[in-house]
Design a protein around this motif. Structure first.
Motif, PDB file in Angstrom:
ATOM      1  N   THR A 229      57.730   7.364 -25.194  1.00 48.62           N
ATOM      2  CA  THR A 229      57.393   6.839 -23.869  1.00 48.62           C
ATOM      3  C   THR A 229      56.221   7.614 -23.280  1.00 48.62           C
ATOM      4  N   ASN A 230      55.525   6.950 -22.346  1.00 47.70           N
ATOM      5  CA  ASN A 230      54.390   7.588 -21.674  1.00 47.70           C
ATOM      6  C   ASN A 230      54.823   8.583 -20.613  1.00 47.70           C
ATOM      7  N   VAL A 231      56.032   8.401 -20.108  1.00 46.74           N
ATOM      8  CA  VAL A 231      56.587   9.309 -19.102  1.00 46.74           C
ATOM      9  C   VAL A 231      57.927   9.812 -19.617  1.00 46.74           C
ATOM     10  N   GLU A 232      58.128  11.098 -19.561  1.00 47.42           N
ATOM     11  CA  GLU A 232      59.394  11.669 -20.025  1.00 47.42           C
ATOM     12  C   GLU A 232      60.087  12.354 -18.857  1.00 47.42           C
TER      13      GLU A 232
ATOM     14  N   TYR B  87      65.295  18.079 -11.772  1.00 50.64           N
ATOM     15  CA  TYR B  87      64.579  17.119 -12.620  1.00 50.64           C
ATOM     16  C   TYR B  87      63.193  17.645 -12.970  1.00 50.64           C
ATOM     17  N   LYS B  88      62.689  17.159 -14.087  1.00 57.34           N
ATOM     18  CA  LYS B  88      61.319  17.434 -14.507  1.00 57.34           C
ATOM     19  C   LYS B  88      60.763  16.157 -15.117  1.00 57.34           C
ATOM     20  N   ILE B  89      59.624  15.719 -14.616  1.00 63.10           N
ATOM     21  CA  ILE B  89      58.983  14.496 -15.107  1.00 63.10           C
ATOM     22  C   ILE B  89      57.608  14.855 -15.648  1.00 63.10           C
ATOM     23  N   VAL B  90      57.319  14.404 -16.850  1.00 64.49           N
ATOM     24  CA  VAL B  90      56.034  14.669 -17.498  1.00 64.49           C
ATOM     25  C   VAL B  90      55.262  13.361 -17.583  1.00 64.49           C
ATOM     26  N   ASN B  91      54.073  13.330 -17.006  1.00 66.88           N
ATOM     27  CA  ASN B  91      53.174  12.179 -17.098  1.00 66.88           C
ATOM     28  C   ASN B  91      52.204  12.438 -18.244  1.00 66.88           C
ATOM     29  N   LYS B  92      52.412  11.765 -19.385  1.00 60.98           N
ATOM     30  CA  LYS B  92      51.601  11.997 -20.572  1.00 60.98           C
ATOM     31  C   LYS B  92      50.328  11.151 -20.602  1.00 60.98           C
ATOM     32  N   THR B  93      50.158  10.303 -19.613  1.00 58.81           N
ATOM     33  CA  THR B  93      49.046   9.354 -19.616  1.00 58.81           C
ATOM     34  C   THR B  93      47.857   9.901 -18.831  1.00 58.81           C
ATOM     35  N   MET B  94      46.776   9.120 -18.839  1.00 60.49           N
ATOM     36  CA  MET B  94      45.590   9.432 -18.043  1.00 60.49           C
ATOM     37  C   MET B  94      45.593   8.672 -16.722  1.00 60.49           C
ATOM     38  N   ASN B  95      46.756   8.121 -16.340  1.00 58.36           N
ATOM     39  CA  ASN B  95      46.880   7.365 -15.083  1.00 58.36           C
ATOM     40  C   ASN B  95      47.668   8.157 -14.059  1.00 58.36           C
TER      41      ASN B  95
ATOM     42  N   GLU C 166      57.935  -0.811 -11.222  1.00 62.75           N
ATOM     43  CA  GLU C 166      57.799  -0.670 -12.676  1.00 62.75           C
ATOM     44  C   GLU C 166      58.708   0.428 -13.194  1.00 62.75           C
ATOM     45  N   LEU C 167      59.585   0.075 -14.146  1.00 66.39           N
ATOM     46  CA  LEU C 167      60.456   1.056 -14.774  1.00 66.39           C
ATOM     47  C   LEU C 167      59.656   1.828 -15.823  1.00 66.39           C
ATOM     48  N   LEU C 168      59.538   3.121 -15.629  1.00 68.18           N
ATOM     49  CA  LEU C 168      58.770   3.954 -16.553  1.00 68.18           C
ATOM     50  C   LEU C 168      59.634   4.591 -17.626  1.00 68.18           C
ATOM     51  N   GLU C 169      60.834   5.025 -17.253  1.00 62.85           N
ATOM     52  CA  GLU C 169      61.670   5.767 -18.193  1.00 62.85           C
ATOM     53  C   GLU C 169      63.111   5.727 -17.714  1.00 62.85           C
ATOM     54  N   THR C 170      64.028   5.808 -18.649  1.00 63.45           N
ATOM     55  CA  THR C 170      65.448   5.929 -18.304  1.00 63.45           C
ATOM     56  C   THR C 170      65.998   7.185 -18.950  1.00 63.45           C
ATOM     57  N   THR C 171      66.942   7.813 -18.280  1.00 67.40           N
ATOM     58  CA  THR C 171      67.575   9.009 -18.821  1.00 67.40           C
ATOM     59  C   THR C 171      69.029   9.029 -18.387  1.00 67.40           C
ATOM     60  N   LYS C 172      69.829   9.803 -19.070  1.00 65.70           N
ATOM     61  CA  LYS C 172      71.258   9.886 -18.776  1.00 65.70           C
ATOM     62  C   LYS C 172      71.641  11.313 -18.442  1.00 65.70           C
ATOM     63  N   THR C 173      72.661  11.457 -17.607  1.00 64.81           N
ATOM     64  CA  THR C 173      73.198  12.759 -17.267  1.00 64.81           C
ATOM     65  C   THR C 173      74.674  12.609 -16.922  1.00 64.81           C
TER      66      THR C 173
END
Length: 472
Positions: free
Chosen positions: A360-363, A387-395, A456-463
């Motif tokens: 994914t582009n966002v983790e 939480y920690k969110i990583v934006n791997k894109t150039m946007n 826009e849904l960028l990423e899903t995660t579970k906890t």
């Protein structure tokens, strides 16, 4: 590869004399069909090597290996520390690919693709031929006293070599810190970019040392690839090889005599002219068989073909061939070993491609705060998370927020509910999840959280969500 009983050559290397001192090699300037092909391949690869760090795809540098900041771009795909497993798999794929090529085609990588060989043979050595002349002229110049001619040629050559080394260092630095950072360094000057400028000077010194003095010793001493030959090569591997059956025949090689019928005397087609040795950039005799120093550069093939043509004998005394082809006249076969490496390579490539599609582009990583129990908030149970969110894109993402996907409840972000993450940056913080106690079915519930940018849904995660052990 050779049927000669004398194996003493394996106790020494061509760049060291009997006294243990460095023996500089002055190879003859190669020419011929394979050399012309190598020039085309080399200059295409050089163009790709120089252009790679300056090409961008979707704002990502095409190739970058920023070790200090742990940021890697391969073919325009950004790899973050979270993607390190992909980087490892890509490196394994590369290693298996090189191993497969070595098993099948010997050291074709060294002679045709390796940057060390390309820079040395197709850039620095060609400049040396232009300034110092061919083999004989270079050897005489090395022995010559330091007169005006020698000083002029040495200063000219060393200056050009330094400038090329400086250019290579700039390209290398662009791979390591990024082309944008390189341009910023050029714009701001060495004072404001002191650390990068020092790194640039170090790289320049290393490249200058390698291509002016160390040269072929890199392949012999520093590079482990030559030593892998003993493990990877077998009698069916294709190498640059001397046809000892044809070259030696019954009575061995001998000097050429145009009045002599070699078929009657039993002499082999090798006329012992030593041109294959003189043209070799590693200073070895290919007629001794497979050797650590040989990079399969094909210079000996071109030179031997030229000699054979000039004396009226068939070409191909030195050629690409396997030992079984020479000794037993067996054609090349794709062996079970080669098929095994191919299968492993295909499996690894399939796994790598699959992981690329799943990437994914966002983790997002959301974890319960250690040591914190749940809290009662009226009818709701509340858990605190980081939480920690990583934006791997150039946007840039300007409207990031969280929503529960498979549970009814509320997420409360500490600070702004909606926040921004700039390109290639991370955001971290604290949030609370509140769920009505009545709908909890156990003391530990898995909740699915969506990270949205607007709608826009960028990423899903579970906890995990903790609640009381007993319920009303």
């Amino acid at each position: 590869m050779s049927n000669l009983p004398d194996e003493a050559f394996r106790d020494t290397i061509g760049t060291i004399d009997e006294g243990g001192n460095r023996k500089f090699i002055f190879p003859k300037k190669p020419s011929g069909k394979f050399y012309d092909y190598r020039k085309i391949v080399s200059y295409v690869l050089l163009a790709i090597l120089v252009a790679n760090p300056f090409i961008k795809i979707n704002g990502n540098q095409f190739m970058m290996f920023n070790v200090m900041e742990r940021r890697f771009n391969i073919f325009g795909f950004p790899f973050w520390p979270q993607d390190f497993y992909l980087f490892v798999i890509s490196m394994i794929v590369g290693v298996v690919f090189v191993i497969l090529f070595t098993v099948v085609f010997g050291r074709i990588f060294c002679g045709w693709i390796c940057p060390q060989t390309i820079f040395l043979e197709m850039v620095f050595r060609r400049i040396e031929y232009w300034i110092d002349g061919d083999r004989g002229s270079q050897s005489r110049l090395a022995r010559q006293e330091w007169d005006a001619e020698k000083i002029r040629k040495r200063l000219l050559k060393w200056t050009i070599f330094f400038l090329i080394s400086f250019g290579i260092a700039n390209v290398f630095l662009a791979y390591l810190v990024g082309s944008d950072q390189l341009f910023l360094m050029i714009e701001q000057g060495p004072v404001k970019q002191a650390s990068n400028f020092i790194a640039l000077l170090i790289f320049t010194s290393v490249f200058y040392f390698v291509f002016v003095w160390f040269r072929e010793q890199v392949c012999i001493i520093a590079c482990p690839y030559g030593r892998l030959q003993g493990v990877l090569l077998d009698n069916k591997s294709i190498n640059v090889a001397y046809d000892f059956v044809r070259g030696e025949k019954e009575t061995g090689r001998g000097k050429f005599n145009k009045k002599e019928d070699r078929s009657l005397t039993g002499k082999g087609d090798c006329i012992d002219c030593l041109q294959c040795v003189h043209v070799c950039p590693m200073g070895i005799d290919i007629r001794n068989g497979t050797q650590l120093e040989c990079t399969n550069c094909t210079a000996c093939i071109d030179e031997c073909d030229h000699i054979m043509e000039s004396v009226g004998l068939p070409k191909g005394l030195i050629r690409y061939a396997s030992e079984d082809e020479i000794a037993k006249k067996e054609p090349f076969k794709f062996t079970a070993r080669m098929k095994g490496y191919t299968a492993v390579l295909c499996i690894l490539l399939s796994v790598f491609v699959g992981m690329l599609f799943l990437r994914t582009n966002v983790e997002a990583i959301i974890l319960r705060l250690p040591g914190q129990l749940f809290q009662h908030k009226g009818e709701n149970i509340s858990n605190v998370y980081t939480y920690k969110i990583v934006n791997k894109t150039m946007n840039d993402y300007n409207d990031i927020h969280f929503e529960l996907i498979d549970q009814k409840g509320e997420i409360k972000n500490v600070g702004n509910k909606h926040f921004r993450i700039k390109r290639e940056e991370t955001a971290q913080g604290t949030l609370f999840i509140e769920i009505n106690e009545a709908i909890l079915e156990s003391d530990k519930t898995t909740v699915k959280i969506g990270v949205y940018n607007g709608k826009e849904l960028l990423e899903t995660t579970k906890t995990n969500f903790l609640g009381p052990r007993s319920f009303n």
